[in-house]
Design a protein around this motif. Structure first.
Motif, PDB file in Angstrom:
ATOM      1  N   THR A   1     -16.910   8.570  -0.319  1.00 56.54           N
ATOM      2  CA  THR A   1     -15.842   7.719   0.069  1.00 56.54           C
ATOM      3  C   THR A   1     -14.607   7.625  -1.060  1.00 56.54           C
ATOM      4  O   THR A   1     -14.264   6.470  -1.425  1.00 56.54           O
ATOM      5  CB  THR A   1     -16.179   6.246   0.461  1.00 56.54           C
ATOM      6  OG1 THR A   1     -17.052   5.849  -0.895  1.00 56.54           O
ATOM      7  CG2 THR A   1     -17.264   6.526   1.438  1.00 56.54           C
TER       8      THR A   1
ATOM      9  N   ARG B   1      -9.478  -8.001  -5.104  1.00 48.76           N
ATOM     10  CA  ARG B   1     -10.714  -7.037  -5.343  1.00 48.76           C
ATOM     11  C   ARG B   1     -11.433  -7.782  -6.364  1.00 48.76           C
ATOM     12  O   ARG B   1     -12.706  -7.673  -6.428  1.00 48.76           O
ATOM     13  CB  ARG B   1     -10.181  -5.750  -5.669  1.00 48.76           C
ATOM     14  CG  ARG B   1      -9.439  -5.623  -7.257  1.00 48.76           C
ATOM     15  CD  ARG B   1      -8.917  -4.305  -7.575  1.00 48.76           C
ATOM     16  NE  ARG B   1      -8.102  -4.547  -8.594  1.00 48.76           N
ATOM     17  CZ  ARG B   1      -6.892  -4.847  -8.787  1.00 48.76           C
ATOM     18  NH1 ARG B   1      -6.145  -5.242  -7.721  1.00 48.76           N
ATOM     19  NH2 ARG B   1      -6.368  -4.879 -10.136  1.00 48.76           N
TER      20      ARG B   1
ATOM     21  N   TRP C   1      -5.867  -3.714  -3.506  1.00 44.65           N
ATOM     22  CA  TRP C   1      -6.243  -4.945  -2.806  1.00 44.65           C
ATOM     23  C   TRP C   1      -5.963  -6.188  -3.711  1.00 44.65           C
ATOM     24  O   TRP C   1      -6.365  -5.964  -4.948  1.00 44.65           O
ATOM     25  CB  TRP C   1      -7.572  -4.993  -2.269  1.00 44.65           C
ATOM     26  CG  TRP C   1      -7.950  -6.149  -1.529  1.00 44.65           C
ATOM     27  CD1 TRP C   1      -7.273  -7.088  -0.930  1.00 44.65           C
ATOM     28  CD2 TRP C   1      -9.416  -6.790  -1.143  1.00 44.65           C
ATOM     29  NE1 TRP C   1      -7.863  -7.821  -0.331  1.00 44.65           N
ATOM     30  CE2 TRP C   1      -9.098  -7.657  -0.425  1.00 44.65           C
ATOM     31  CE3 TRP C   1     -10.663  -6.165  -1.644  1.00 44.65           C
ATOM     32  CZ2 TRP C   1     -10.339  -8.336  -0.238  1.00 44.65           C
ATOM     33  CZ3 TRP C   1     -11.719  -7.211  -1.399  1.00 44.65           C
ATOM     34  CH2 TRP C   1     -11.516  -8.041  -0.410  1.00 44.65           C
TER      35      TRP C   1
ATOM     36  N   TYR D   1      -5.761   3.926  -8.589  1.00 43.89           N
ATOM     37  CA  TYR D   1      -4.677   3.633  -7.481  1.00 43.89           C
ATOM     38  C   TYR D   1      -3.132   3.925  -8.078  1.00 43.89           C
ATOM     39  O   TYR D   1      -2.452   4.479  -7.446  1.00 43.89           O
ATOM     40  CB  TYR D   1      -4.919   2.447  -6.811  1.00 43.89           C
ATOM     41  CG  TYR D   1      -4.001   2.215  -5.760  1.00 43.89           C
ATOM     42  CD1 TYR D   1      -3.922   2.800  -4.709  1.00 43.89           C
ATOM     43  CD2 TYR D   1      -2.737   1.471  -5.807  1.00 43.89           C
ATOM     44  CE1 TYR D   1      -3.011   2.698  -3.686  1.00 43.89           C
ATOM     45  CE2 TYR D   1      -1.774   1.074  -4.816  1.00 43.89           C
ATOM     46  CZ  TYR D   1      -1.949   1.720  -3.735  1.00 43.89           C
ATOM     47  OH  TYR D   1      -1.101   1.680  -2.672  1.00 43.89           O
TER      48      TYR D   1
ATOM     49  N   SER E   1      -6.891  11.708  -3.426  1.00 41.92           N
ATOM     50  CA  SER E   1      -7.660  10.757  -4.255  1.00 41.92           C
ATOM     51  C   SER E   1      -8.686  11.520  -4.983  1.00 41.92           C
ATOM     52  O   SER E   1      -9.775  12.291  -4.190  1.00 41.92           O
ATOM     53  CB  SER E   1      -8.462   9.770  -3.127  1.00 41.92           C
ATOM     54  OG  SER E   1      -7.415   8.945  -2.508  1.00 41.92           O
TER      55      SER E   1
ATOM     56  N   THR F   1     -10.659   1.065 -10.753  1.00 43.24           N
ATOM     57  CA  THR F   1     -10.081   1.423  -9.247  1.00 43.24           C
ATOM     58  C   THR F   1      -8.342   1.178  -9.315  1.00 43.24           C
ATOM     59  O   THR F   1      -7.740   2.044  -8.749  1.00 43.24           O
ATOM     60  CB  THR F   1     -10.643   0.609  -8.252  1.00 43.24           C
ATOM     61  OG1 THR F   1     -10.489  -0.723  -8.591  1.00 43.24           O
ATOM     62  CG2 THR F   1     -11.991   1.093  -8.122  1.00 43.24           C
TER      63      THR F   1
ATOM     64  N   ARG G   1      -8.462   3.290  -3.002  1.00 41.38           N
ATOM     65  CA  ARG G   1      -7.667   2.212  -2.213  1.00 41.38           C
ATOM     66  C   ARG G   1      -7.897   0.679  -2.711  1.00 41.38           C
ATOM     67  O   ARG G   1      -7.311  -0.105  -2.379  1.00 41.38           O
ATOM     68  CB  ARG G   1      -7.286   2.572  -0.826  1.00 41.38           C
ATOM     69  CG  ARG G   1      -6.512   3.899  -0.642  1.00 41.38           C
ATOM     70  CD  ARG G   1      -6.406   4.074   0.763  1.00 41.38           C
ATOM     71  NE  ARG G   1      -5.660   5.405   1.053  1.00 41.38           N
ATOM     72  CZ  ARG G   1      -4.121   5.338   1.143  1.00 41.38           C
ATOM     73  NH1 ARG G   1      -3.430   4.151   0.909  1.00 41.38           N
ATOM     74  NH2 ARG G   1      -3.606   6.385   1.358  1.00 41.38           N
ATOM     75  N   LEU G   2      -9.293   0.657  -3.037  1.00 37.12           N
ATOM     76  CA  LEU G   2      -9.652  -0.496  -3.482  1.00 37.12           C
ATOM     77  C   LEU G   2      -8.883  -1.138  -4.581  1.00 37.12           C
ATOM     78  O   LEU G   2      -8.273  -2.396  -4.587  1.00 37.12           O
ATOM     79  CB  LEU G   2     -11.151  -0.420  -4.008  1.00 37.12           C
ATOM     80  CG  LEU G   2     -11.549  -1.752  -4.491  1.00 37.12           C
ATOM     81  CD1 LEU G   2     -11.686  -2.958  -3.284  1.00 37.12           C
ATOM     82  CD2 LEU G   2     -13.070  -1.688  -5.148  1.00 37.12           C
TER      83      LEU G   2
ATOM     84  N   ASP H   1     -11.458   8.109  -1.158  1.00 39.55           N
ATOM     85  CA  ASP H   1     -10.154   7.606  -0.784  1.00 39.55           C
ATOM     86  C   ASP H   1     -10.110   6.047  -0.621  1.00 39.55           C
ATOM     87  O   ASP H   1      -9.277   5.322  -1.204  1.00 39.55           O
ATOM     88  CB  ASP H   1      -9.910   8.353   0.620  1.00 39.55           C
ATOM     89  CG  ASP H   1      -8.180   7.821   0.856  1.00 39.55           C
ATOM     90  OD1 ASP H   1      -7.345   8.274   0.106  1.00 39.55           O
ATOM     91  OD2 ASP H   1      -8.113   6.853   1.750  1.00 39.55           O
ATOM     92  N   ALA H   2     -11.443   5.589  -0.080  1.00 41.97           N
ATOM     93  CA  ALA H   2     -11.743   4.172   0.144  1.00 41.97           C
ATOM     94  C   ALA H   2     -11.617   3.416  -1.452  1.00 41.97           C
ATOM     95  O   ALA H   2     -11.316   2.378  -1.512  1.00 41.97           O
ATOM     96  CB  ALA H   2     -12.817   3.911   0.892  1.00 41.97           C
ATOM     97  N   VAL H   3     -12.500   4.132  -2.210  1.00 42.03           N
ATOM     98  CA  VAL H   3     -12.636   3.733  -3.578  1.00 42.03           C
ATOM     99  C   VAL H   3     -11.345   3.415  -4.403  1.00 42.03           C
ATOM    100  O   VAL H   3     -11.126   2.200  -4.749  1.00 42.03           O
ATOM    101  CB  VAL H   3     -13.610   4.662  -4.281  1.00 42.03           C
ATOM    102  CG1 VAL H   3     -13.863   3.872  -5.770  1.00 42.03           C
ATOM    103  CG2 VAL H   3     -15.158   4.318  -3.672  1.00 42.03           C
TER     104      VAL H   3
ATOM    105  N   MET I   1       0.753  -1.097  -0.067  1.00 41.43           N
ATOM    106  CA  MET I   1      -0.009  -0.021  -0.081  1.00 41.43           C
ATOM    107  C   MET I   1       0.870   1.307   0.039  1.00 41.43           C
ATOM    108  O   MET I   1       1.370   1.700   1.071  1.00 41.43           O
ATOM    109  CB  MET I   1      -0.719   0.060   1.241  1.00 41.43           C
ATOM    110  CG  MET I   1      -1.763   1.172   1.252  1.00 41.43           C
ATOM    111  SD  MET I   1      -3.168   1.062  -0.066  1.00 41.43           S
ATOM    112  CE  MET I   1      -4.479  -0.088   0.739  1.00 41.43           C
TER     113      MET I   1
END
Length: 309
Positions: free
Chosen positions: A72, A85, A82, A140, A14, A136, A78-79, A74-76, A7
């Protein structure tokens, strides 16, 4: 770095683009349609009720997904870091498809348009989940890697040698054609002939034979397959590949997934673990040896993050 999915901190705030927002909206809409359809079919809802519920679920899911993507952000983004995902995005499709199988096996639903609706919803979740995964990841890679100012070197990837993607499609079509031929008892030319053409083009987009005069005689050449495939940028953490084909999405290859870098008389080759090698036409690279040396220094961790060549 863990398996190439470290990460990394965001180099820029974002700010998911419209493609990410649209992908989230479509995915939430597809999941909503699948779950509503499954619930309606399982409870014996009438055709009129399903016709009314499905569009409402799609619209509601689309609007909710867009709002979630904006709130959201930032969370989207950062997905995209993963590893699992895509599998996670496909989980609702398994639920809908599994429910359809159970309903059909128990006789609760006859094999009609209701099962077709559930099957279509499952496919929609798979496709929109794949799109969400790619968008995503692209966002990222841009925020964490590609927007930084420590690029080492960049070049254009011109296809050289075997085109693995075309070959894979050809082999897949050949398998489908063979299975179809065995099932119906006759040779399926609709699948077999295109598959052979794709395999030949993927194996050698340009086919030449030597002549006594020393020059090669080109029997056929599909120049589009040997054109610029992508822009490649090397960073201290790995390489970012941005395909020229639109729509397409950036992908990132960490150095620990590249097992070797070498140059030949006409290629710069990146050997990847468990994946086809990236073969770049070195005639399109200004100084292939300098590129290779810079990449080798980065792979060994001996490069300054601000070094450029």
């Amino acid at each position: 770095m863990s398996g190439g999915y470290q990460m990394w901190p965001m180099a820029t705030p974002s700010n998911p683009g419209i493609d990410v927002v649209a992908a989230v909206g479509l995915y939430v809409a597809a999941v909503a349609v699948g779950l509503v359809a499954l619930g309606g079919v399982a409870t014996g809802a009438s055709s009129d009720a399903l016709v009314a519920l499905v569009p409402t679920a799609f619209t509601t899911g689309l609007l909710c997904g867009v709002v979630v993507a904006r709130v959201t952000a930032d969370a989207v983004v950062r997905l995209g870091a993963w590893r699992w995902r895509t599998v996670a995005c496909w989980a609702p499709a398994s639920l809908v498809a599994g429910g359809a199988v159970v309903l059909s096996a128990t006789g609760a639903v006859s094999r009609g348009w209701r099962l077709l609706l559930l099957g279509g919803a499952s496919v929609a979740v798979v496709l929109s989940g794949w799109l969400l995964s790619r968008t995503t990841r692209d966002a990222y890679v841009g925020a964490a890697i590609d927007d930084r100012d420590d690029m080492l070197v960049d070049w254009t990837w011109y296809q050289s040698g075997t085109h693995a993607f075309l070959t894979a499609i050809g082999l897949a079509l050949f398998g489908v054609g063979t299975a179809a031929s065995l099932a119906v008892g006759t040779l399926s030319y609709r699948f077999l002939l295109p598959s052979i053409v794709l395999v030949v083009l993927g194996w050698a987009p340009t086919l030449s034979v030597p002549t006594p005069g020393g020059d090669d005689l080109t029997l056929f050449s599909v120049t589009g397959l040997e054109g610029a495939r992508a822009d490649v940028r090397a960073y201290p953490d790995g390489i970012v590949v941005e395909p020229r084909l639109i729509p397409s999405y950036r992908w990132f290859v960490p150095w620990d997934r590249i097992v070797g870098v070498r140059t030949t008389a006409d290629r710069l080759v990146f050997e990847r673990r468990w994946r086809p090698a990236v073969r770049c036409d070195r005639s399109a690279i200004e100084d292939a040896e300098a590129v290779r040396d810079a990449i080798e220094r980065a792979r060994r961790g001996t490069v300054d993050s601000q070094t450029t060549i």
